[in-house]
Design a protein around this motif. Structure first.
Motif, short mmCIF file in Angstrom:
data_model
loop_
_atom_site.label_atom_id
_atom_site.label_comp_id
_atom_site.label_asym_id
_atom_site.label_seq_id
_atom_site.Cartn_x
_atom_site.Cartn_y
_atom_site.Cartn_z
N GLY A 1 -0.45 -6.56 -1.53
CA GLY A 1 0.99 -6.41 -1.71
C GLY A 1 1.75 -6.26 -0.41
O GLY A 1 2.88 -5.81 -0.40
N GLY A 2 1.13 -6.69 0.69
CA GLY A 2 1.77 -6.57 1.99
C GLY A 2 2.50 -7.83 2.40
O GLY A 2 2.35 -8.89 1.79
N ARG A 3 3.30 -7.67 3.45
CA ARG A 3 4.02 -8.82 4.00
C ARG A 3 4.26 -8.59 5.49
O ARG A 3 4.29 -7.46 5.96
N PHE A 4 4.44 -9.69 6.21
CA PHE A 4 4.80 -9.60 7.62
C PHE A 4 6.29 -9.28 7.73
O PHE A 4 7.12 -9.92 7.09
N VAL A 5 6.63 -8.32 8.56
CA VAL A 5 8.02 -8.03 8.92
C VAL A 5 8.31 -8.66 10.27
O VAL A 5 9.34 -9.28 10.48
N VAL A 6 7.37 -8.50 11.19
CA VAL A 6 7.42 -9.12 12.53
C VAL A 6 6.05 -9.71 12.79
O VAL A 6 5.03 -9.07 12.54
N ARG A 7 6.06 -10.92 13.30
CA ARG A 7 4.77 -11.57 13.58
C ARG A 7 4.85 -12.30 14.91
O ARG A 7 5.13 -13.50 14.97
N GLY A 8 4.64 -11.56 15.98
CA GLY A 8 4.57 -12.17 17.30
C GLY A 8 5.89 -12.61 17.89
O GLY A 8 5.91 -13.41 18.81
N SER A 9 6.99 -12.09 17.39
CA SER A 9 8.30 -12.43 17.95
C SER A 9 8.45 -11.86 19.35
O SER A 9 7.77 -10.91 19.73
N LYS A 10 9.37 -12.40 20.11
CA LYS A 10 9.65 -11.94 21.46
C LYS A 10 10.12 -10.48 21.41
O LYS A 10 10.91 -10.09 20.55
N THR A 11 9.63 -9.68 22.35
CA THR A 11 10.04 -8.28 22.44
C THR A 11 10.79 -8.05 23.75
O THR A 11 10.61 -8.79 24.72
N GLU A 12 11.61 -7.03 23.75
CA GLU A 12 12.34 -6.63 24.95
C GLU A 12 12.37 -5.10 24.99
O GLU A 12 12.85 -4.46 24.06
N SER A 13 11.86 -4.53 26.06
CA SER A 13 11.80 -3.08 26.20
C SER A 13 13.19 -2.51 26.48
O SER A 13 13.90 -3.01 27.34
N LEU A 14 13.57 -1.50 25.71
CA LEU A 14 14.84 -0.82 25.94
C LEU A 14 14.65 0.49 26.70
O LEU A 14 15.55 0.93 27.41
N PHE B 1 3.59 -2.50 3.57
CA PHE B 1 2.79 -2.35 2.36
C PHE B 1 3.51 -1.40 1.41
O PHE B 1 4.39 -0.64 1.83
N PRO B 2 3.13 -1.40 0.13
CA PRO B 2 3.81 -0.53 -0.83
C PRO B 2 3.74 0.96 -0.48
O PRO B 2 4.66 1.71 -0.79
N ASP B 3 2.64 1.39 0.16
CA ASP B 3 2.49 2.79 0.53
C ASP B 3 1.37 2.92 1.56
O ASP B 3 0.65 1.96 1.84
N VAL B 4 1.22 4.11 2.14
CA VAL B 4 0.22 4.34 3.18
C VAL B 4 -1.19 4.09 2.65
O VAL B 4 -2.01 3.47 3.32
N GLN B 5 -1.48 4.58 1.46
CA GLN B 5 -2.84 4.42 0.93
C GLN B 5 -3.19 2.94 0.75
O GLN B 5 -4.32 2.54 1.06
N THR B 6 -2.26 2.14 0.31
CA THR B 6 -2.53 0.71 0.15
C THR B 6 -2.77 0.06 1.51
O THR B 6 -3.66 -0.79 1.65
N ALA B 7 -2.01 0.47 2.52
CA ALA B 7 -2.23 -0.06 3.87
C ALA B 7 -3.62 0.30 4.38
O ALA B 7 -4.32 -0.53 4.96
N LYS B 8 -4.03 1.53 4.14
CA LYS B 8 -5.36 1.97 4.56
C LYS B 8 -6.46 1.25 3.77
O LYS B 8 -7.51 0.91 4.33
N ASP B 9 -6.20 1.02 2.48
CA ASP B 9 -7.17 0.27 1.67
C ASP B 9 -7.32 -1.15 2.18
O ASP B 9 -8.42 -1.70 2.22
N TRP B 10 -6.19 -1.78 2.56
CA TRP B 10 -6.24 -3.13 3.14
C TRP B 10 -7.08 -3.12 4.41
O TRP B 10 -7.98 -3.94 4.58
N TRP B 11 -6.80 -2.16 5.31
CA TRP B 11 -7.49 -2.11 6.59
C TRP B 11 -9.00 -1.95 6.40
O TRP B 11 -9.80 -2.53 7.14
N ALA B 12 -9.41 -1.17 5.39
CA ALA B 12 -10.83 -0.89 5.16
C ALA B 12 -11.50 -1.89 4.22
O ALA B 12 -12.71 -1.82 4.00
N SER B 13 -10.74 -2.84 3.69
CA SER B 13 -11.29 -3.76 2.69
C SER B 13 -12.33 -4.71 3.30
O SER B 13 -12.26 -5.07 4.47
N PRO B 14 -13.29 -5.13 2.48
CA PRO B 14 -14.28 -6.10 2.95
C PRO B 14 -13.63 -7.40 3.42
O PRO B 14 -14.07 -8.01 4.39
N GLU B 15 -12.57 -7.82 2.72
CA GLU B 15 -11.89 -9.07 3.08
C GLU B 15 -11.29 -8.98 4.48
O GLU B 15 -11.42 -9.91 5.29
N TYR B 16 -10.61 -7.88 4.77
CA TYR B 16 -9.99 -7.76 6.09
C TYR B 16 -11.02 -7.43 7.16
O TYR B 16 -10.84 -7.81 8.32
#
Length: 95
Positions: free
Chosen positions: A32-45, A59-74
Motif C-alpha cells: 500500500g505504499g507509493r513514491f512521494v519523491v524518487r531521485g528528484s534534484k535536491t537543494e540544501s537550505l 505507507f499507510p502506517d509505521v508498522q506497514t512500512a516496517k513490514d515492507w522493509w522486512a518482507s521476503p519480497e523486498y
C-alpha cells in the motif's frame, strides 16, 4: 496515521542499482505504499546535507512500512541495493 520512509542513497554501481529499482516498485505497491519523491534534484537550505539521491515513500502506517522493509519480497531487492549503494533509511509518522 501515515508513515514516511526517507532514504538517502550514494550509488557506487549504477548498473546494479538499476536492477534494484526494477525489483522495488512491486514490493512497495504490495504494502500500500507509493513514491512521494524518487531521485528528484535536491537543494540544501541549511547545514551540510546534499544527498546524491533522496527517496521518500509513503505507507499507510509505521508498522506497514516496517513490514515492507522486512518482507521476503523486498529483502531480495534490498540485498541488491546493499551491493550497489550505501544508504541510510528512516521511518517516521506523518501528519
Amino acid at each position: 496515521m501515515p508513515a514516511l520512509v526517507l532514504v538517502e542513497i550514494e550509488i557506487h554501481n549504477p548498473e546494479l542499482y538499476e536492477e534494484y529499482k526494477k525489483h522495488t516498485l512491486g514490493t512497495i505497491q504490495k504494502f500500500g505504499g507509493r513514491f512521494v519523491v524518487r531521485g528528484s534534484k535536491t537543494e540544501s537550505l541549511e547545514g551540510d546535507w546534499n544527498p546524491e539521491r533522496l527517496v521518500i515513500l509513503e505507507f499507510p502506517d509505521v508498522q506497514t512500512a516496517k513490514d515492507w522493509w522486512a518482507s521476503p519480497e523486498y529483502t531480495i531487492a534490498k540485498n541488491i541495493r546493499y551491493q550497489a549503494a550505501n544508504s541510510k533509511m528512516l521511518v517516521v509518522e506523518s501528519q
